[in-house]
Write a protein that holds these residues in place. Structure first.
Motif, short mmCIF file in Angstrom:
data_model
loop_
_atom_site.label_atom_id
_atom_site.label_comp_id
_atom_site.label_asym_id
_atom_site.label_seq_id
_atom_site.Cartn_x
_atom_site.Cartn_y
_atom_site.Cartn_z
N LEU A 125 -33.36 -15.79 17.09
CA LEU A 125 -32.34 -16.61 16.47
C LEU A 125 -32.63 -18.06 16.83
N ASN A 126 -32.62 -18.90 15.85
CA ASN A 126 -32.83 -20.31 16.13
C ASN A 126 -31.70 -21.12 15.53
N ILE A 127 -31.14 -22.02 16.33
CA ILE A 127 -30.22 -23.00 15.76
C ILE A 127 -30.87 -24.36 15.95
N THR A 128 -30.29 -25.36 15.33
CA THR A 128 -30.95 -26.65 15.30
C THR A 128 -30.10 -27.73 15.95
N PRO A 129 -30.32 -28.02 17.21
CA PRO A 129 -29.61 -29.12 17.84
C PRO A 129 -30.35 -30.44 17.61
N LEU A 130 -29.68 -31.53 17.85
CA LEU A 130 -30.32 -32.83 17.78
C LEU A 130 -30.76 -33.21 19.19
N TYR A 131 -32.06 -33.22 19.43
CA TYR A 131 -32.55 -33.59 20.75
C TYR A 131 -32.64 -35.10 20.85
N TYR A 132 -32.39 -35.62 22.02
CA TYR A 132 -32.58 -37.07 22.19
C TYR A 132 -33.14 -37.35 23.57
N ASN A 133 -33.76 -38.52 23.67
CA ASN A 133 -34.38 -38.93 24.91
C ASN A 133 -33.38 -39.81 25.66
N SER A 134 -32.76 -39.29 26.71
CA SER A 134 -31.67 -40.02 27.36
C SER A 134 -32.19 -41.29 28.04
N ALA A 135 -33.46 -41.28 28.43
CA ALA A 135 -34.01 -42.48 29.08
C ALA A 135 -34.03 -43.64 28.08
N ILE A 136 -34.47 -43.34 26.85
CA ILE A 136 -34.50 -44.40 25.84
C ILE A 136 -33.08 -44.85 25.49
N PHE A 137 -32.18 -43.86 25.39
CA PHE A 137 -30.79 -44.18 25.09
C PHE A 137 -30.22 -45.14 26.13
N GLU A 138 -30.45 -44.82 27.42
CA GLU A 138 -29.91 -45.64 28.49
C GLU A 138 -30.49 -47.04 28.47
N GLU A 139 -31.81 -47.09 28.26
CA GLU A 139 -32.49 -48.38 28.29
C GLU A 139 -31.90 -49.35 27.28
N HIS A 140 -31.49 -48.82 26.13
CA HIS A 140 -30.97 -49.70 25.10
C HIS A 140 -29.46 -49.63 24.97
N GLY A 141 -28.82 -49.04 25.94
CA GLY A 141 -27.37 -48.98 25.95
C GLY A 141 -26.77 -48.22 24.78
N VAL A 142 -27.42 -47.14 24.39
CA VAL A 142 -26.93 -46.37 23.25
C VAL A 142 -26.11 -45.19 23.75
N GLU A 143 -24.93 -45.01 23.14
CA GLU A 143 -24.09 -43.87 23.49
C GLU A 143 -24.53 -42.63 22.71
N VAL A 144 -24.33 -41.47 23.30
CA VAL A 144 -24.63 -40.25 22.58
C VAL A 144 -23.63 -40.10 21.43
N PRO A 145 -24.11 -40.02 20.20
CA PRO A 145 -23.18 -40.04 19.07
C PRO A 145 -22.49 -38.70 18.87
N SER A 146 -21.18 -38.76 18.57
CA SER A 146 -20.50 -37.52 18.23
C SER A 146 -19.97 -37.58 16.80
N THR A 147 -19.99 -38.77 16.20
CA THR A 147 -19.68 -38.85 14.77
C THR A 147 -20.86 -39.51 14.08
N PHE A 148 -20.90 -39.34 12.77
CA PHE A 148 -22.00 -39.87 11.99
C PHE A 148 -22.02 -41.41 12.06
N GLU A 149 -20.81 -42.02 12.10
CA GLU A 149 -20.74 -43.48 12.23
C GLU A 149 -21.41 -43.93 13.51
N GLU A 150 -21.12 -43.20 14.60
CA GLU A 150 -21.73 -43.54 15.89
C GLU A 150 -23.25 -43.35 15.83
N LEU A 151 -23.66 -42.32 15.10
CA LEU A 151 -25.10 -42.09 14.97
C LEU A 151 -25.75 -43.29 14.27
#
Lengths: 292, 442
Positions: free
Chosen positions: B161-187
């Motif tokens: 069984l495979n589901i499809t999560p959105l993977y992200y690189n938290s190091a890059i997110f932190e470096e640029h001050g990006v929050e983990v998005p929970s809505t499409f607007e935030e994305l």
């Protein structure tokens, strides 16, 4: 011995193995493909006879004609590229330093498998980390194109790889033909005061015209049925921008399970190739056989 | 004399060439399970079993299969299992060829929905409903076994069984001050921030087309709810539904924002993954079959693996879909051949196989089974545990669109996806092309 060889039964016996192989492996499958082309068949279940329906559909299929156009474009460029190949061979066959080494270098792409070549060029064309775009950025080009993703460029980007792949093959053919020209003819021309360009253009090239004709046919036929690099590098995409007849055939038969239609394309491709070969032979026909 | 030598060397070369070719053929070609030799008497029955995990390329899978077979043979001394193994592509080819001559193995592997269809209509696979209502009742994650059903009859038992999560690189997110998005607007905000900073927001290998399809499917789900796309495909709805067109518009907006990596339509999925692994892209939408890459694969640097996190695909404001709905689907499943002469034993074998596989696949091979997994007390990387827990809460599982569709329509869908991402067609034409293809098949 002569007596044995004039016996028809013996001749038949000797020819038989090759004959059986060629019928079983080449002519048989061609006929079977033609037969499948008349069927509606998904490759697994039952076949239904549909007559020429696949072919009428084919004639109206814009995607097919687009891929056919790409195939002919490739044939055109392959034929055109024979000129520089011939020029290179003329230089190599002259007595220049290191021609032996150069000849081997040109031959190397021939020794690589198509998939390896495709992977190599995919890496070269990589839009962000690729060699080509790194180089372009270095010399000051801003936003170099994403070669394999740009519908206007992708076909030509692949052509470059294909022409590179076959350079060695044609160069070696020309080289061998040029080496077969007797030295005495060249010497005689020199005594008459011909310069190297004249010797190449007026003596060497006409003398190997038979070989040149063969390579033209090879280049055209080879291009029309070309498949491998395109399949690996782009799979015909994006949006069919690099689709050729053979890749379209593969896609129809194996990706969409329309074996009947795929077979019809294959058979049509055979017809196209036969006609084009015949036309090429007619256009390049000449009366006199060259003898040294 | 010299000439003679040439001949010797030449013939030696030829002979060794054939010998090598023969060796090569053996390696992945076919393998007999020779443990079965000793107990072959007249009363014994043989189950032919074909699978696609050769020792070379899928070692852990291969070992689990072998030990399950050993166990089954110990339990059933009168049954032997004869195994044939082929690599993925050859497997598909061979299955097709065998089915044309009606010589399918008793048990083999199949894929869901579209792949299954010709075999079922050709009456090649046996219905397995009796097992599903019997011994394996409620063992499967909802939505998995259903993917192997045609007209309410199930013909395959899913293993993966495979589901499809959105993977992200938290190091890059932190470096640029990006929050983990929970809505499409935030994305979108995250994408804009990253793009402005010169970082590639999303790695996407859309040469393969199904990769882009996942993005589209999620947007369609989040905007119109899980039913819209399914209905369009099963013809109770239309592909020209406003939600499906809206999803296509959103895709093009993302493309215009520079969300996806430069040249994505010419990159294969492996290359795109390479960008993500090289930390040249911040996000990557891919199924859980890549989990080992972020957790246990020693080839990837530890630092990178530590920084990979995942999130559920964000919800769209005002959209119908909820965050616990996943795009995904079962991978391979087991079938039993309709004309098998040992059908009862074969059914017993697949039941046994599914149960044992469910117990071992995730811990031994990192494969998420289609059967429910109890995460209590098993030793797994945290990301697996989280995903398995999410799965238990999943509200819906939408099967990959190209798997749901028949091969011909799937090809139209995938081509349209590539064109949509490449700005070559408008969202309206995108919907219309697929609507036409689907309607033509009715």
């Amino acid at each position: 011995m002569n007596k044995v060889m004039s016996n028809k039964a013996v001749i038949a016996l000797y020819v038989l193995p090759a004959f059986i192989l060629i019928v079983a492996l080449i002519y048989g499958p061609i006929l079977i493909t033609g037969y499948y082309g008349l069927m509606d068949w998904n490759g697994i279940g039952a076949m239904t006879f549909v007559g020429l329906e696949n072919y009428t559909q084919l004639i109206k299929d814009a995607q097919f004609w687009q891929s056919a156009y790409h195939s002919f474009l490739l044939a055109f460029f392959s034929t055109l590229s024979l000129v520089p190949y011939l020029a290179i061979s003329l230089i190599l066959a002259g007595k220049i330093k290191g021609s032996d080494l150069l000849r081997k270098i040109y031959l190397i792409p021939m020794l690589l498998s198509s998939v390896a070549i495709a992977q190599l060029w995919v890496k070269i064309y990589d839009p962000n980390n690729g060699m080509l775009n790194s180089f372009l950025t270095m010399v000051g080009v801003e936003n170099p194109p994403a070669w394999l993703a740009d519908t206007n460029l992708v076909l030509y980007a692949i052509f470059v790889a294909i022409l590179w792949q076959y350079a060695g093959f044609y160069i070696i053919i020309y080289y061998a033909a040029l080496k077969g020209i007797p030295e005495s003819l060249v010497e005689a021309a020199k005594i008459d005061g011909a310069n190297p360009v004249q010797i190449a253009y007026k003596i060497k090239v006409p003398l190997i015209s038979g070989v040149i004709k063969v390579t033209v046919v090879l280049a055209i036929v080879g291009s029309l049925k070309y498949f491998d690099l395109i399949y690996v590098m782009t799979g015909g995409g994006p949006n069919g921008a690099s689709e050729v007849i053979a890749s379209y055939m593969y896609k129809k038969a194996f990706d969409t399970f329309d074996f009947g239609y795929g077979s019809a394309i294959a058979f049509f491709l055979l017809l196209i190739t036969l006609v084009v070969t015949w036309i090429t032979r007619k256009l390049t026909a000449s009366e006199d056989e060259i003898q040294y | 004399m010299k000439k003679g030598w040439h001949k010797v060397i030449f013939s030696f070369a030829i002979v060794s060439m054939f010998a090598l070719a023969a060796c090569g053929g053996n390696e992945e070609g076919s393998e007999d399970n020779s443990t079965s030799g000793e107990n072959e008497s007249d009363s014994s029955k043989t189950i032919e079993f074909m699978h696609l995990w050769p020792e070379g390329s899928s070692k852990q899978h291969h070992e689990i299969v072998n030990s399950i077979i050993d166990e089954f043979e110990t339990d059933h001394p009168d049954v032997t299992v004869d195994v044939e193994i082929l690599g993925n592509e050859q497997y598909k080819e061979k299955l097709k060829v065998l089915s044309t001559s009606n010589e399918l193995p008793d048990v083999g592997m199949t894929w869901a929905a579209g792949f299954l269809d010709p075999y079922v209509s050709g009456n090649m696979f046996a219905p397995l409903d009796d097992i599903l209502e019997g011994q394996l009742q409620d063992k499967f994650v909802p939505g998995t076994a259903e993917a192997y059903a045609i007209d309410d009859t199930t013909y395959g038992l899913p293993l993966e069984l495979n589901i499809t999560p959105l993977y992200y690189n938290s190091a890059i997110f932190e470096e640029h001050g990006v929050e983990v998005p929970s809505t499409f607007e935030e994305l979108k905000v995250a994408i804009q921030t990253l793009a402005d900073a010169g970082v590639t927001p999303i790695a996407l290998g859309n040469k393969d087309r199904w990769t882009g399809s996942m993005w589209y499917m999620y947007l369609a789900d989040r905007i119109g709810g899980p039913e819209v796309l399914n209905n369009a495909i099963d013809r109770t709805g239309s592909f020209e539904d406003p939600a499906l067109i809206k999803a296509a518009e959103e895709v093009q907006e993302l493309v215009d924002m520079g969300a996806f990596i430069n040249g994505f339509n010419g990159l294969g999925n492996d290359e795109a993954k390479g960008y993500f692994i090289n930390e040249q892209a911040a996000m990557y939408l891919m199924a859980t079959w890549d989990l080992p890459e972020w957790t246990t694969n020693e080839d990837n640097p530890q630092e990178f693996r530590d920084s990979v996190e995942y999130t559920k695909f964000p919800t769209v404001e005002g959209g119908e879909g909820d965050i616990n709905s996943f795009v995904g689907g079962p991978g391979v499943g087991l079938f039993v051949a309709e004309n098998s002469d040992v059908k009862e034993e074969a059914k017993e074998f697949v039941t046994f196989f599914v149960e044992k596989w469910g117990e071992r696949s995730v811990t031994d091979a990192g494969v998420i089974p289609a059967t429910k997994v109890d995460t209590e007390g098993i030793d797994l990387p945290q990301m697996y545990i989280d995903i398995l827990n999410d799965l238990n809460e999943a509200s819906n599982l939408t099967l990959y669109a190209d798997v749901q569709m028949s091969a011909g329509v799937a090809d139209v869908h995938l081509d349209s996806i590539q064109a949509l991402f490449g700005d070559a067609i408008t969202p309206e034409d995108f919907a219309k092309q697929q609507e036409d293809a689907l309607a033509a098949e009715e």
